[in-house]
Design an enzyme around this catalytic site. Structure first.
Site, PDB file in Angstrom:
ATOM      1  N   LYS A 175       0.844  -1.191   0.000  1.00 22.03           N
ATOM      2  CA  LYS A 175       0.000   0.000   0.000  1.00 22.03           C
ATOM      3  C   LYS A 175       0.882   1.245   0.000  1.00 22.03           C
ATOM      4  O   LYS A 175       1.498   1.586   0.994  1.00 22.03           O
ATOM      5  CB  LYS A 175      -0.913   0.031   1.237  1.00 22.03           C
ATOM      6  N   SER A 229       5.005   7.339  10.224  1.00 22.65           N
ATOM      7  CA  SER A 229       5.117   8.098  11.468  1.00 22.65           C
ATOM      8  C   SER A 229       5.057   7.182  12.689  1.00 22.65           C
ATOM      9  O   SER A 229       4.490   6.088  12.643  1.00 22.65           O
ATOM     10  CB  SER A 229       3.987   9.123  11.533  1.00 22.65           C
ATOM     11  N   THR A 230       5.619   7.662  13.784  1.00 16.99           N
ATOM     12  CA  THR A 230       5.609   6.881  15.025  1.00 16.99           C
ATOM     13  C   THR A 230       4.175   6.682  15.512  1.00 16.99           C
ATOM     14  O   THR A 230       3.826   5.607  16.019  1.00 16.99           O
ATOM     15  CB  THR A 230       6.483   7.591  16.079  1.00 16.99           C
ATOM     16  N   ILE A 232       1.346   6.336  13.771  1.00 15.31           N
ATOM     17  CA  ILE A 232       0.668   5.245  13.042  1.00 15.31           C
ATOM     18  C   ILE A 232       1.371   3.913  13.329  1.00 15.31           C
ATOM     19  O   ILE A 232       0.714   2.869  13.450  1.00 15.31           O
ATOM     20  CB  ILE A 232       0.618   5.533  11.519  1.00 15.31           C
ATOM     21  N   GLY A 233       2.679   3.951  13.490  1.00 11.23           N
ATOM     22  CA  GLY A 233       3.416   2.723  13.841  1.00 11.23           C
ATOM     23  C   GLY A 233       2.907   2.138  15.147  1.00 11.23           C
ATOM     24  O   GLY A 233       2.703   0.917  15.266  1.00 11.23           O
ATOM     25  N   GLU A 250       9.602   1.170  10.701  1.00 10.29           N
ATOM     26  CA  GLU A 250      10.623   2.205  10.493  1.00 10.29           C
ATOM     27  C   GLU A 250       9.916   3.532  10.659  1.00 10.29           C
ATOM     28  O   GLU A 250       9.087   3.909   9.825  1.00 10.29           O
ATOM     29  CB  GLU A 250      11.217   2.097   9.082  1.00 10.29           C
ATOM     30  N   CYS A 284      13.347  10.957   7.272  1.00  9.95           N
ATOM     31  CA  CYS A 284      13.367  10.439   8.644  1.00  9.95           C
ATOM     32  C   CYS A 284      14.766  10.527   9.245  1.00  9.95           C
ATOM     33  O   CYS A 284      14.920  10.560  10.458  1.00  9.95           O
ATOM     34  CB  CYS A 284      12.881   8.999   8.655  1.00  9.95           C
TER      35      CYS A 284
HETATM   36  P1  NAD Z   1       2.163   8.208   7.890  1.00  6.98           P
HETATM   37  O1  NAD Z   1       2.407   7.415   9.121  1.00  6.98           O
HETATM   38  O2  NAD Z   1       1.110   9.237   7.922  1.00  6.98           O
HETATM   39  O3  NAD Z   1       1.794   7.257   6.662  1.00  6.98           O
HETATM   40  C1  NAD Z   1       2.655   6.186   6.277  1.00  6.98           C
HETATM   41  C2  NAD Z   1       1.820   5.145   5.549  1.00  6.98           C
HETATM   42  O4  NAD Z   1       0.886   4.587   6.473  1.00  6.98           O
HETATM   43  C3  NAD Z   1       0.976   5.694   4.393  1.00  6.98           C
HETATM   44  O5  NAD Z   1       0.943   4.731   3.357  1.00  6.98           O
HETATM   45  C4  NAD Z   1      -0.399   5.836   5.026  1.00  6.98           C
HETATM   46  O6  NAD Z   1      -1.436   5.795   4.086  1.00  6.98           O
HETATM   47  C5  NAD Z   1      -0.414   4.623   5.931  1.00  6.98           C
HETATM   48  N1  NAD Z   1      -1.404   4.669   7.019  1.00  6.98           N
HETATM   49  C6  NAD Z   1      -1.971   5.740   7.607  1.00  6.98           C
HETATM   50  N2  NAD Z   1      -2.846   5.342   8.563  1.00  6.98           N
HETATM   51  C7  NAD Z   1      -2.792   3.989   8.598  1.00  6.98           C
HETATM   52  C8  NAD Z   1      -3.447   2.994   9.382  1.00  6.98           C
HETATM   53  N3  NAD Z   1      -4.316   3.300  10.343  1.00  6.98           N
HETATM   54  N4  NAD Z   1      -3.138   1.693   9.157  1.00  6.98           N
HETATM   55  C9  NAD Z   1      -2.244   1.350   8.192  1.00  6.98           C
HETATM   56  N5  NAD Z   1      -1.617   2.250   7.417  1.00  6.98           N
HETATM   57  C10 NAD Z   1      -1.875   3.553   7.617  1.00  6.98           C
HETATM   58  O7  NAD Z   1       3.586   8.809   7.490  1.00  6.98           O
HETATM   59  P2  NAD Z   1       3.923   9.742   6.254  1.00  6.98           P
HETATM   60  O8  NAD Z   1       3.401  11.104   6.562  1.00  6.98           O
HETATM   61  O9  NAD Z   1       3.543   9.096   4.980  1.00  6.98           O
HETATM   62  O10 NAD Z   1       5.517   9.712   6.316  1.00  6.98           O
HETATM   63  C11 NAD Z   1       6.239  10.525   7.157  1.00  6.98           C
HETATM   64  C12 NAD Z   1       6.717   9.784   8.382  1.00  6.98           C
HETATM   65  O11 NAD Z   1       7.399   8.599   7.988  1.00  6.98           O
HETATM   66  C13 NAD Z   1       7.717  10.574   9.179  1.00  6.98           C
HETATM   67  O12 NAD Z   1       7.458  10.443  10.544  1.00  6.98           O
HETATM   68  C14 NAD Z   1       9.046   9.926   8.823  1.00  6.98           C
HETATM   69  O13 NAD Z   1      10.045  10.106   9.778  1.00  6.98           O
HETATM   70  C15 NAD Z   1       8.646   8.521   8.654  1.00  6.98           C
HETATM   71  N6  NAD Z   1       9.610   7.803   7.826  1.00  6.98           N
HETATM   72  C16 NAD Z   1      10.425   6.899   8.423  1.00  6.98           C
HETATM   73  C17 NAD Z   1      11.379   6.243   7.675  1.00  6.98           C
HETATM   74  C18 NAD Z   1      12.294   5.217   8.308  1.00  6.98           C
HETATM   75  O14 NAD Z   1      12.852   4.417   7.575  1.00  6.98           O
HETATM   76  N7  NAD Z   1      12.450   5.209   9.612  1.00  6.98           N
HETATM   77  C19 NAD Z   1      11.504   6.489   6.313  1.00  6.98           C
HETATM   78  C20 NAD Z   1      10.649   7.423   5.733  1.00  6.98           C
HETATM   79  C21 NAD Z   1       9.690   8.070   6.511  1.00  6.98           C
END
Ligand code: NAD
Length: 473
Positions: A175, A229-230, A232-233, A250, A284
Site C-alpha cells: 500500500k 510516522s511513530t 501510526i506505527g 521504520e 526520517c
Molecule cells: P504516515 O504514518 O502518515 O503514513 C505512512 C503510511 O501509512 C501511508 O501509506 C499511510 O497511508 C499509511 N497509514 C496511515 N494510517 C494507517 C493505518 N491506520 N493503518 C495502516 N496504514 C496507515 O507517514 P507519512 O506522513 O507518509 O511519512 C512521514 C513519516 O514517515 C515521518 O514520521 C518519517 O520520519 C517517517 N519515515 C520513516 C522512515 C524510516 O525508515 N524510519 C523512512 C521514511 C519516513
C-alpha cells in the site's frame, strides 16, 4: 505526460476500484492536479490478499531459488531501463528534484539486485547439539506480507520492502501513500513483466484511514512491514497484538549531527546543510539537531548558513535543482507552525515569490531544549543548532530524544569517535559522513524510531520464520 498508470495492480492486471473512488494527485511544484488514481476499498483489499495467498501457495513459495533469483534480477533490469520514466513520475508526484529521483530509481534497482544475489547466500545453520544426531535450521517464508510505504521516498522504500520479502519466498500486498502511489503501481507492472507470478506483488493505493486497519488486521497477513510516522506505527503495533503478527516498523526521527572542534570544519559545515535539507527536510534521517562544540560554534554557523544560501531551490524538473517544494499545502503549513512557535533566531524560513509549496530552508539558533522545534520531528527544511561545552552533557541531551534513528559525528579523534558512537542511542550513525542508507547494511532505529531492520541480510531474515529441525541417529 500522457501514459501515467493510475489503476490498482491486482493479480497481474490493472483494475479500477468498484467504488469508483479516486485520489487526486497534485504536483506540489505547480499546485495543480495532474491525474487521479483509483482508490482501493474493501473488495479490492480482500481480492488482493486472497490473490497473494494463492500466489504464495501455488507458485512463488515453492519456485526453485535459481528461478526466483532470475526474476528479481530481471525486475532490476527493467527498473534500470525505465529510470527516466520512473524518475519523472516521482518528481512530478511529490516535487522531488529530478536528479535525486533518478538516484532513487537506481537505488531501487540495486536493492533488487542485492536480494536476487542474496537468495543463494541465505544460509541456515548446522548445530552440534549435545545428544548427537543432526540439528539444522531453516529460514521459511511467512506467507503474505503487508508493506505500507510513506510518501517521502516512495520508490526506494517500496523496493526495499518488496525485494527482500519476495527473495525470502513471501508474497506482498503493498500500500503506497495516497500522495505518491504512481511509481509503486509501475513497480507492480514491471515486476509482472519480469516474470513475477500474478498476485505475488499487489499494489493497492488507498487512504490509510480507510483500508489501513483492515489490511493490518486481516487474518491472512502474517507480517506487516511499515514505514511512516511513530503515531501510526504505534497504532499498527496495537492492532497487530491480538494475533501476535510479525512487525517491522521504520518510524520517525530527530537525528543529531555532533560536531567537535577538532573536525575538518570546512567539510563538516559544507556537507551538513544537505544532511537536513535534502528532500526538503522530509527525511526520517534528517540531521535536524546540530550540536557544535563551543570554540567553533560561531564559525560553523556562519559557514553552514553560507552553504545553505548556495543551495538551488526551484523547479524539480531542472537537473541542477537541489531543493524542491514540500509535498503539500498542509505540510508547508505544519512546518511554518513550528517556525512560529520558537523564540529562537531564524535565518530563512520564508516562502519564495514563485508558485508551489516551497519554503526557504530555515536555520534556528538561540533555541532552548524545551522547545518543540528542538524536540519534535518537523519533517521540513528546518535545522536547530546549539553549542555544547561538555561531552557528557551533550550526550545526555542527544539521548533525551524519544527517537533514535540516525546521526552523524564529526571528529578526527579516533578514540572519541568510538566512545561517542557507542553511546549515541541510534540504529545508524556515520562518522565524518552523513550517509545513512547502504543496501548491504541494516537500517532502522532504536526507541520510538522503530523495531526490526530494513536492508542488508537482516531485512531478509525479518521476512522469515526460523525453524529448527532435528534428525535422530
Ligand atoms: P504516515 O504514518 O502518515 O503514513 C505512512 C503510511 O501509512 C501511508 O501509506 C499511510 O497511508 C499509511 N497509514 C496511515 N494510517 C494507517 C493505518 N491506520 N493503518 C495502516 N496504514 C496507515 O507517514 P507519512 O506522513 O507518509 O511519512 C512521514 C513519516 O514517515 C515521518 O514520521 C518519517 O520520519 C517517517 N519515515 C520513516 C522512515 C524510516 O525508515 N524510519 C523512512 C521514511 C519516513
Amino acid at each position: 505526460m500522457t501514459d501515467i498508470t493510475t489503476h490498482l495492480f491486482i493479480n497481474g492486471e490493472l483494475r479500477r476500484a468498484k467504488s469508483g473512488k479516486v485520489i487526486a494527485q497534485v504536483n506540489p511544484a505547480t499546485e495543480e492536479i495532474f491525474c487521479e488514481v483509483q482508490s482501493a476499498g474493501a473488495p479490492e483489499l480482500e481480492g488482493s490478499i486472497e490473490g497473494a495467498q494463492h500466489a504464495f501457495t501455488e507458485s512463488w513459495r515453492d519456485l526453485k531459488p535459481g528461478r526466483r533469483a532470475e526474476i528479481l534480477f530481471q525486475i532490476a533490469r527493467l527498473i534500470r531501463d525505465n529510470t527516466e520514466k520512473l524518475a519523472q513520475l516521482e518528481s512530478r508526484n511529490i516535487g522531488k528534484p529530478i536528479s535525486d529521483a533518478r538516484d532513487e530509481v537506481q537505488l531501487g534497482a540495486r536493492v533488487f539486485e542485492y536480494y536476487a544475489g542474496a537468495i543463494s547466500r541465505f544460509y541456515g545453520q548446522t548445530i552440534p547439539v549435545a545428544r548427537g544426531g543432526l540439528d539444522i535450521t531453516l529460514r521459511q517464508p511467512m506467507g503474505v506480507v503487508a508493506a505500507i510505504v510513506p510518501w517521502n521516498f516512495p520508490f526506494p522504500i517500496a523496493c526495499w520492502k518488496a525485494a527482500p520479502a519476495l527473495a525470502a519466498g513471501n508474497c506482498v500486498v503493498l500500500k503506497p501513500a495516497s500522495q505518491s502511489p504512481l511509481t509503486a503501481i509501475m513497480l507492480g507492472v514491471i515486476a509482472h513483466q519480469a516474470g513475477l507470478p500474478a498476485g505475488a506483488l499487489q499494489i493497492i493505493p488507498g487512504a490509510g484511514s480507510e483500508i489501513g486497519d483492515a489490511l493490518v488486521q486481516h487474518p491472512s497477513i502474517r507480517k506487516i512491514s511499515f514505514t511512516g510516522s511513530t503515531a501510526i506505527g504505534a497504532r499498527i503495533m496495537a492492532l497487530a497484538a491480538p494475533e501476535l503478527k510479525r512487525l517491522s516498523l521504520e518510524l520517525g526521527g530527530k537525528s543529531p549531527n555532533i560536531v567537535f572542534a577538532d573536525c575538518d570544519l570546512d567539510q563538516a559545515a559544507s556537507s551538513s546543510p544537505m544532511s537536513v535539507f535534502a528532500n526538503t527536510g522530509q527525511d526520517c534521517c534528517a540531521r535536524s539537531r546540530i550540536f557544535v562544540e563551543q570554540p567553533i560554534f560561531d564559525t560553523f554557523v556562519d559557514k553552514f548558513v553560507a552553504a545553505t544560501r548556495g543551495l538551488r531551490m526551484g523547479d524539480p524538473a531542472r537537473d541542477d535543482t537541489q531543493l524542491g517544494p514540500l509535498v503539500s499545502k498542509s505540510q508547508r503549513e505544519s512546518v511554518e507552525e513550528f517556525l512560529s512557535s520558537t523564540a529562537g533566531t531564524i535565518t530563512g524560513g520564508k516562502r519564495p515569490s514563485f508558485k508551489g509549496y516551497f519554503l526557504q530552508p530555515a536555520v534556528v539558533t538561540n533555541v532552548e531544549p524545551a522547545e518543540r522545534i528542538w524536540r519534535e520531528e518537523v519533517f521540513g527544511p528546518v535545522v536547530c543548532i546549539r553549542p555544547f561545552d561538555d561531552e557528557k552533557e551533550m550526550l545526555a541531551e542527544v539521548n533525551a530524544s524519544p527517537y533514535g534513528l540516525s546521526g552523524s559525528l564529526w571528529t578526527n579523534d579516533l578514540k572519541r569517535a568510538l566512545r561517542v558512537a557507542r553511546q549515541v542511542e541510534s540504529g545508524v550513525l556515520s562518522i565524518n559522513s552523513h550517509s545513512s542508507v547502504h543496501v548491504e547494511a541494516p537500517f532502522g532505529g532504536f526507541k520510538q524510531s522503530g523495531l526490526g531492520r530494513d536492508l542488508g541480510m537482516s531485512a531478509m531474515e525479518g521476512y522469515t520464520e526460523l525453524k529448527n529441525i532435528y534428525f535422530g541417529e
